[in-house]
Write an enzyme that holds these catalytic residues in place. Structure first.
Site, short mmCIF file in Angstrom:
data_model
loop_
_atom_site.label_atom_id
_atom_site.label_comp_id
_atom_site.label_asym_id
_atom_site.label_seq_id
_atom_site.Cartn_x
_atom_site.Cartn_y
_atom_site.Cartn_z
N GLU A 168 -15.36 26.83 -16.44
CA GLU A 168 -16.42 27.82 -16.68
C GLU A 168 -16.43 28.41 -18.10
OE1 GLU A 168 -16.26 30.66 -13.47
OE2 GLU A 168 -16.20 29.08 -11.97
N ASN A 210 -14.83 21.73 -15.75
CA ASN A 210 -15.45 22.13 -14.48
C ASN A 210 -16.33 23.36 -14.68
OD1 ASN A 210 -15.49 21.87 -11.51
ND2 ASN A 210 -14.37 23.81 -11.47
N HIS A 246 -22.19 25.28 -6.12
CA HIS A 246 -22.37 26.41 -5.20
C HIS A 246 -23.88 26.59 -5.08
CE1 HIS A 246 -18.14 27.36 -5.18
NE2 HIS A 246 -18.11 27.39 -6.50
N GLU A 273 -16.76 22.03 -5.83
CA GLU A 273 -16.62 23.28 -5.06
C GLU A 273 -17.84 23.46 -4.15
OE1 GLU A 273 -15.72 26.66 -7.59
OE2 GLU A 273 -14.37 25.47 -8.83
N ASP A 275 -20.54 24.24 -1.66
CA ASP A 275 -20.89 25.05 -0.50
C ASP A 275 -22.38 25.38 -0.62
OD1 ASP A 275 -20.66 27.04 -2.50
OD2 ASP A 275 -18.91 27.98 -1.61
O1 G2I Z 1 -15.90 32.28 -7.08
C1 G2I Z 1 -15.95 31.04 -6.45
C2 G2I Z 1 -15.27 29.96 -7.26
C3 G2I Z 1 -16.05 29.71 -8.55
N1 G2I Z 1 -15.45 28.66 -9.31
C4 G2I Z 1 -14.04 28.79 -9.61
C5 G2I Z 1 -13.25 29.07 -8.35
O2 G2I Z 1 -11.89 29.28 -8.67
C6 G2I Z 1 -13.81 30.26 -7.60
O3 G2I Z 1 -12.98 30.46 -6.44
C7 G2I Z 1 -12.82 31.79 -6.02
C8 G2I Z 1 -11.96 31.80 -4.80
O4 G2I Z 1 -12.63 31.11 -3.77
C9 G2I Z 1 -11.70 33.23 -4.35
O5 G2I Z 1 -10.74 33.25 -3.31
O6 G2I Z 1 -12.22 32.52 -7.05
C10 G2I Z 1 -12.12 33.89 -6.71
C11 G2I Z 1 -11.61 34.68 -7.91
O7 G2I Z 1 -12.54 34.71 -8.91
C12 G2I Z 1 -11.18 34.05 -5.52
O8 G2I Z 1 -11.15 35.40 -5.10
C13 G2I Z 1 -9.95 36.05 -5.30
C14 G2I Z 1 -10.20 37.53 -5.07
O9 G2I Z 1 -11.18 37.97 -6.01
C15 G2I Z 1 -8.93 38.28 -5.30
O10 G2I Z 1 -9.13 39.64 -5.02
C16 G2I Z 1 -7.80 37.71 -4.47
O11 G2I Z 1 -6.59 38.33 -4.79
O12 G2I Z 1 -8.95 35.60 -4.41
C17 G2I Z 1 -7.72 36.20 -4.69
C18 G2I Z 1 -6.62 35.54 -3.84
O13 G2I Z 1 -6.94 35.65 -2.49
#
Ligand code: G2I
Length: 467
Positions: A168, A210, A246, A273, A275
């Site tokens: 990103e 990515n 997404h 990714e 969805d």
């Molecule tokens: O935002 C969706 C995805 C966009 N592209 C990059 C990916 O890495 C991203 O994944 C998401 C995860 O699915 C989430 O699970 O990235 C988020 C962070 O930007 C993740 O969320 C984070 C929460 O914001 C935190 O509070 C938490 O501690 O997940 C962390 C671990 O559970």
């Protein structure tokens, strides 16, 4: 009546029910033997994708590996894993110089035990930087960044199919420019430095860029496209581009064409990714994304961003293939049917370095001009009422320090955005001048800039002057 998930009813069993018991048991032996040689080809996402020379993966959270329903679906359906958060910078280097691989290692072990590939996600991202890195800048951040890439890629050396080296890094909106971040402020070359560093640490992993909102032909994806083209022309090690996908309740009509234009640069493409917001057309869209990947021979696989709807980061949108109880949704069936029906093309299975097929329109690199000075070539993508232009600027036999490309626009055409150059106007004959970081071009070297606009795009060969 309790609804049994249909995966509990293997196809062979329901067919055998129609036969007399003796015949059924005789055939059951045959069926078991057949199953042992062809696995469950065509009946799960992973097996069906594998038949087409591809993988089908899911993003996984380490802490859910103790959830038997979750793991049951994962092991049955998928043959690739992306750690959802466990390999990010804040997880792997929470304190500078102190590395923590607990969650990532757990996921890699699970993948290895089940013959699944691992997509490493992600070595560098402006988001989820640990606090200490957020407070760094310039050369201190540059060296911390390189150390991070080296350490993490070395720790997982030999275990990663493909790394999202950089995630990103491009801005949203119509500019096609890089996103501002402390990493970007260390210098525009931070991405290529990251790729070279990752290659040195783990030469066996495919190295990907990515991003999201790059799923169709638009200014942002064209910005990425130009970077990849430039990397390939200059020998920066990049092997693949990830399209997060997404999606809402629609998808870009040029989704497949966009994958293809990147593939034509000589990189693999992957849907990383996926969805899709639940709506009346969720299943159709899932099927169409799958078909698009199968239609592009260098589209090597698809990863969905979670398993059950309840595992998704998109709370309330039910964007995945399994419902909260782990049942297959219509979207699952659409994907499986598309996998089983489509894909006469299979990606190259060779580990040899990717070859670079000639792109459909102007080649990514032009031979340097005979003398000193510079030359420029255009590549234009047009649609009714608009266009995106990439300009490839090449130095002659002497290095160039500052350049200007003059382009005559058709009457009525207006430039609405420019990247990696400064435009001297918006219509008529426009001079595009270098910006600081691309003023210098080595002898025989090249750089790219681009612009987009309304109306008809330019054609012909522009003039290039140095100084
Ligand atoms: O935002 C969706 C995805 C966009 N592209 C990059 C990916 O890495 C991203 O994944 C998401 C995860 O699915 C989430 O699970 O990235 C988020 C962070 O930007 C993740 O969320 C984070 C929460 O914001 C935190 O509070 C938490 O501690 O997940 C962390 C671990 O559970």
């Amino acid at each position: 009546m309790e609804h049994l998930p249909d995966h509990r009813e293997p196809r062979t069993r329901s067919r055998l029910r129609l036969l007399a018991p003796a015949a059924a048991s005789a055939i059951a032996v045959v069926a078991v033997v057949a199953a042992a040689t062809t696995a469950s080809a065509g009946t799960t996402l992973g097996a069906s994708a594998a038949e087409k020379g591809r993988y089908f993966g899911a993003a996984v959270a380490a802490y859910k590996l103790s959830d038997s329903q979750y793991v049951g679906i994962l092991d049955r359906e998928f043959n690739a894993i992306t750690p959802e958060n466990e390999m990010k910078w804040d997880a792997t280097e929470p304190t500078q110089g102190q590395f923590r691989y607990t969650g990532g290692d757990q996921i890699v072990s699970h993948a290895q035990a089940h013959n699944m590939r691992v997509r490493g996600h992600t070595l560098l991202w402006h988001s989820q930087e640990p606090g200490w890195a957020q407070n760094l800048s310039s050369s201190a951040l540059r060296s911390a960044m390189m150390n991070h890439v080296t350490q993490v890629a070395t720790h997982y050396k030999g275990k990663i199919y493909a790394w999202d080296v950089v995630n990103e890094a491009f801005a949203d909106g119509g500019t096609g420019a890089r996103r501002d971040s402390n990493l970007q402020r260390t210098g525009n070359d931070w991405i290529e430095v990251a790729f070279r560093t990752a290659r040195a640490a783990d030469p066996g992993a495919k190295l990907c860029y990515n991003d999201y909102n790059t799923d169709g032909v638009n200014a942002k994806s064209t910005g990425v496209y130009n970077m990849v083209r430039d990397f390939k022309a200059r020998g920066v090690p990049i092997d693949c581009v990830g399209f997060q996908s997404h999606l809402g309740t629609g998808m870009p009509s040029d989704y497949q064409a966009n994958l293809q234009r990147f593939a034509d640069l000589g990189v693999d493409v992957q849907i990383t990714e996926l969805d899709i917001e639940q709506g009346s057309n969720q299943a159709t869209l899932y099927g169409n994304v799958t078909k698009a990947c199968l239609a592009v021979s260098r589209c090597t696989g698809i990863t969905v961003w979670g398993i059950r709807d309840s595992d998704s980061w998109r709370t309330g949108q039910n964007p995945l293939l399994f419902d909260n109880s782990g049942n297959k949704k219509p979207a699952y069936t659409a994907v499986l049917n598309a996998l089983n029906a489509g894909g006469t093309t299979t990606p190259p299975t060779t580990t040899a370095p990717p070859t670079t097929p000639p792109p459909s329109s102007p080649p990514p690199s032009t031979p340097p001009p005979a003398g000193s000075g510079c030359t420029a070539t255009l590549s234009v993508q047009s649609w009714t009422g608009g266009f995106v232009t990439n300009v490839h600027v090449t130095a002659g036999s002497a290095p160039v320090n500052g350049w200007t490309v003059r382009i005559a626009l058709p009457a009525g055409t207006v430039v609405t955005g420019t990247w990696s150059a400064q435009a001297g106007g918006t219509s008529g004959t426009v001079d595009f001048r270098n910006v600081d970081y691309n003023a210098h071009i080595a002898a025989g070297g090249s750089t790219d800039f681009g612009f987009q606009g309304n109306g008809v795009g330019p054609s012909g060969t522009p003039t290039c002057t140095v100084g």
